[in-house]
Scaffold this motif. Structure first.
Motif, PDB file in Angstrom:
ATOM      1  N   ARG A  38       0.820  -1.210   0.000  1.00 30.44           N
ATOM      2  CA  ARG A  38       0.000   0.000   0.000  1.00 30.44           C
ATOM      3  C   ARG A  38       0.850   1.255   0.000  1.00 30.44           C
ATOM      4  N   THR A  39       1.952   1.231   0.719  1.00 30.21           N
ATOM      5  CA  THR A  39       2.807   2.419   0.810  1.00 30.21           C
ATOM      6  C   THR A  39       4.074   2.303  -0.029  1.00 30.21           C
ATOM      7  N   GLY A  40       4.359   1.124  -0.560  1.00 35.87           N
ATOM      8  CA  GLY A  40       5.573   0.943  -1.334  1.00 35.87           C
ATOM      9  C   GLY A  40       6.820   0.795  -0.487  1.00 35.87           C
ATOM     10  N   THR A  41       6.644   0.497   0.799  1.00 36.11           N
ATOM     11  CA  THR A  41       7.776   0.349   1.706  1.00 36.11           C
ATOM     12  C   THR A  41       8.354  -1.057   1.592  1.00 36.11           C
ATOM     13  N   ILE A  42       9.672  -1.137   1.492  1.00 32.78           N
ATOM     14  CA  ILE A  42      10.365  -2.421   1.385  1.00 32.78           C
ATOM     15  C   ILE A  42      11.487  -2.429   2.419  1.00 32.78           C
ATOM     16  N   VAL A  43      11.482  -3.427   3.286  1.00 29.92           N
ATOM     17  CA  VAL A  43      12.519  -3.570   4.309  1.00 29.92           C
ATOM     18  C   VAL A  43      13.212  -4.907   4.082  1.00 29.92           C
ATOM     19  N   ALA A  45      15.179   0.762 -10.077  1.00 28.40           N
ATOM     20  CA  ALA A  45      13.780   0.345 -10.088  1.00 28.40           C
ATOM     21  C   ALA A  45      12.987   1.155  -9.066  1.00 28.40           C
ATOM     22  N   SER A  46      11.746   1.470  -9.424  1.00 30.98           N
ATOM     23  CA  SER A  46      10.844   2.153  -8.502  1.00 30.98           C
ATOM     24  C   SER A  46      10.343   1.152  -7.477  1.00 30.98           C
ATOM     25  N   PRO A  47       9.766   1.639  -6.349  1.00 27.76           N
ATOM     26  CA  PRO A  47       9.270   0.696  -5.338  1.00 27.76           C
ATOM     27  C   PRO A  47       8.254  -0.301  -5.881  1.00 27.76           C
ATOM     28  N   SER A  48       7.313   0.152  -6.722  1.00 22.94           N
ATOM     29  CA  SER A  48       6.318  -0.777  -7.261  1.00 22.94           C
ATOM     30  C   SER A  48       6.969  -1.809  -8.168  1.00 22.94           C
ATOM     31  N   ASP A  49       7.958  -1.378  -8.973  1.00 17.93           N
ATOM     32  CA  ASP A  49       8.664  -2.329  -9.819  1.00 17.93           C
ATOM     33  C   ASP A  49       9.461  -3.317  -8.983  1.00 17.93           C
ATOM     34  N   LEU A  50      10.082  -2.812  -7.918  1.00 13.59           N
ATOM     35  CA  LEU A  50      10.909  -3.675  -7.082  1.00 13.59           C
ATOM     36  C   LEU A  50      10.062  -4.726  -6.374  1.00 13.59           C
ATOM     37  N   ILE A  51       8.834  -4.359  -5.975  1.00 18.78           N
ATOM     38  CA  ILE A  51       7.950  -5.327  -5.339  1.00 18.78           C
ATOM     39  C   ILE A  51       7.651  -6.476  -6.290  1.00 18.78           C
ATOM     40  N   ALA A  52       7.338  -6.134  -7.546  1.00 16.50           N
ATOM     41  CA  ALA A  52       7.057  -7.179  -8.537  1.00 16.50           C
ATOM     42  C   ALA A  52       8.293  -8.031  -8.806  1.00 16.50           C
ATOM     43  N   ILE A  53       9.454  -7.397  -8.828  1.00 15.85           N
ATOM     44  CA  ILE A  53      10.699  -8.130  -9.078  1.00 15.85           C
ATOM     45  C   ILE A  53      10.993  -9.105  -7.935  1.00 15.85           C
ATOM     46  N   LEU A  54      10.835  -8.643  -6.692  1.00 18.94           N
ATOM     47  CA  LEU A  54      11.120  -9.497  -5.543  1.00 18.94           C
ATOM     48  C   LEU A  54      10.160 -10.687  -5.494  1.00 18.94           C
ATOM     49  N   GLU A  55       8.897 -10.450  -5.785  1.00 18.62           N
ATOM     50  CA  GLU A  55       7.940 -11.556  -5.783  1.00 18.62           C
ATOM     51  C   GLU A  55       8.296 -12.584  -6.863  1.00 18.62           C
ATOM     52  N   ALA A  56       8.704 -12.095  -8.048  1.00 18.31           N
ATOM     53  CA  ALA A  56       9.084 -13.022  -9.116  1.00 18.31           C
ATOM     54  C   ALA A  56      10.363 -13.775  -8.756  1.00 18.31           C
ATOM     55  N   MET A  57      11.319 -13.096  -8.102  1.00 21.88           N
ATOM     56  CA  MET A  57      12.556 -13.752  -7.684  1.00 21.88           C
ATOM     57  C   MET A  57      12.282 -14.826  -6.644  1.00 21.88           C
TER      58      MET A  57
END
Length: 371
Positions: free
Chosen positions: A265-270, A346-358
C-alpha cells in the motif's frame, strides 16, 4: 623491562579486555526485554455508559434514550412512556481499559472512552459511573470522571466544517478504580516459565546457558523454541528477589532468519540481514494504455436537409516500454543487494514485482512477507 613499563603494559591489556567485553555486551539484551513470564499478563476490560455535560454535541440514537431512562429509573424518576427526552448533551459511549498484572483493589488505571452513536464531540463531557467487565463477565473496575479530548471540530453557518484529530474519543487518566484482583500463577509451583517474545531455538539455548552459568547446572531447561523453565523458590519474597536477578540477566539473542517485508500500500520495502540472492537475470517491462475520448460535430450542407449531431471519436493507444534484461549478481550481504537495486534504478512498485518473481523463481533466499 622496568616496573613502570610492566604496569603500563598490564594497564593497556586490561583496558583492551574491558573494551572487548563492553563491545560484546553492547549487543546483549536483558531477559525482561525479550521474554515474558507465563501467567503474568494484563487483562482487557470493557464497559458501556453515558457521557453527560456536552455542549449540544450529543448523539440522537434510540439506545441512548433507553439507557438514560434506565438510569433515571434507578434514581426513582419515571419518565412517562412514549416521551422522547430529545437529549443533546448526552452520548452513549464504550469504555475500554487494560488491567495490568498484579493490580490490587483501590489502585487506579487509565481508560479510553469512545462514542458509539452519532455524537460529534465528547469535549467537555463527564463519564458517569460505569462498571468495567472482563471476558468472564465479572466486574473488575469502576470508571468515572472528566474526559480529556485532544480533537475538536467547528462548523460554520454555511455548513462548512473543520475537524482536528478525533473529537469523539477521549481519555481519563486514572479514571477507573480496581475493584477485583485477577489471580495469577506466579507464586504457584516449583518453577517459572519464561516465554520468548520471538520464538528462536538459538536464543532459548543461550538463555538456558546464561541462567545455568549464574545459578548452577540444571536450574534452567528449554521446553521448546519459545519456553524456558527455571526452578524457583516457593517463598513469595524469595521468588520476587529471584525474579529481580533473572530479569536483569543480559543475553545475546540469536539472529533472526532472513526476511524481506513489503508493504504494497505504501511501497515500503525492508530487507533484513542474511538475505541472499542467487545470480538471476531479470527483465521488467510496463504496458501503457491511453484512451482519449473526443467529440465531433457533423453538420448538414447548406442546401440539404438534416440535423446537427455530435458523434464520439475514441482513440486507443498502447505502448510497451522496451527494457533491457539486467542481472543480479549473487549477493551475500544487505549492502550488496541495496547497491544492486540502486544501480538498476527500479521504482518501489517495480521492485515489489521483481522481488515476488525472484521468490517464485527460487533466487531470493529469504522469507517474503507482504503486508
Amino acid at each position: 623491562m622496568n616496573v613502570a613499563g610492566m604496569i603500563k603494559t598490564i594497564f593497556i591489556q586490561s583496558f583492551c579486555l574491558v573494551m572487548c567485553l563492553l563491545s560484546i555486551e553492547a549487543y546483549a539484551e536483558r531477559l525482561k526485554d525479550i521474554t515474558s513470564v507465563a501467567g503474568v499478563r494484563s487483562n482487557q476490560l470493557v464497559g458501556y455508559g453515558l457521557v453527560v455535560g456536552l455542549d449540544g454535541s450529543g448523539d440522537k440514537a434510540p439506545f441512548t434514550d433507553q439507557t438514560f431512562k434506565n438510569m433515571m429509573s434507578q434514581f426513582g424518576i419515571t419518565i412517562p412512556p412514549g416521551t422522547n427526552p430529545k437529549l443533546k448533551n448526552v452520548a452513549a459511549v464504550a469504555i475500554h481499559a487494560e488491567l495490568p498484572a498484579f493490580s490490587k483493589p483501590g489502585q487506579n488505571i487509565d481508560i479510553t472512552v469512545s462514542s458509539i452513536g452519532n455524537a460529534t464531540s465528547l469535549r467537555g463531557g463527564t463519564l458517569l459511573m460505569t462498571p468495567l467487565k472482563g471476558a468472564d463477565g465479572q466486574v473488575y473496575a469502576v470508571a468515572q470522571g472528566s474526559m480529556v479530548v485532544g480533537g475538536f471540530g467547528v462548523e460554520g453557518a454555511d455548513g462548512s466544517q473543520l475537524t482536528v484529530n478525533v473529537p469523539s474519543v477521549g481519555r481519563i487518566p486514572n479514571g477507573a478504580i480496581v475493584e477485583r484482583a485477577v489471580p495469577t500463577s506466579f507464586n504457584q509451583g516449583d518453577s517459572l516459565v519464561f516465554n520468548l517474545n520471538s520464538s528462536d531455538f538459538t536464543t532459548a539455548k543461550r538463555v538456558v546457558d546464561r541462567v545455568n552459568q549464574l545459578l548452577g547446572d540444571g536450574i534452567a531447561s528449554a521446553i521448546d523454541s519459545t519456553s524456558i523453565r527455571v526452578t524457583a523458590p516457593r517463598d513469595p519474597s524469595q521468588r520476587v528477589s529471584f525474579m529481580s536477578i533473572l530479569e536483569n540477566l543480559e543475553v545475546d539473542p540469536g539472529e533472526d532468519k532472513a526476511k524481506v517485508v513489503i508493504n504494497s500500500r505504501t511501497g515500503t520495502i525492508v530487507v533484513g540481514q542474511h538475505v541472499k540472492v542467487d545470480p538471476v537475470a531479470i527483465t521488467h517491462g510496463s504496458l501503457t494504455v491511453s484512451i482519449n475520448e473526443n467529440l465531433d460535430v457533423d453538420q448538414p450542407n447548406a442546401f440539404g436537409r438534416g440535423e446537427t449531431v455530435v458523434t464520439p471519436r475514441t482513440e486507443l493507444n498502447a505502448q510497451e516500454a522496451i527494457n533491457p534484461m539486467f542481472m543480479f549478481e549473487g549477493s551475500t550481504s544487505l549492502q550488496e543487494i541495496v547497491t544492486a537495486v540502486n544501480q538498476v534504478g527500479a521504482s518501489p512498485s517495480d521492485l515489489i514485482a521483481i522481488l515476488e518473481a525472484m521468490k517464485k523463481a527460487g533466487a531470493l533466499k529469504a522469507e517474503l512477507i507482504v503486508l
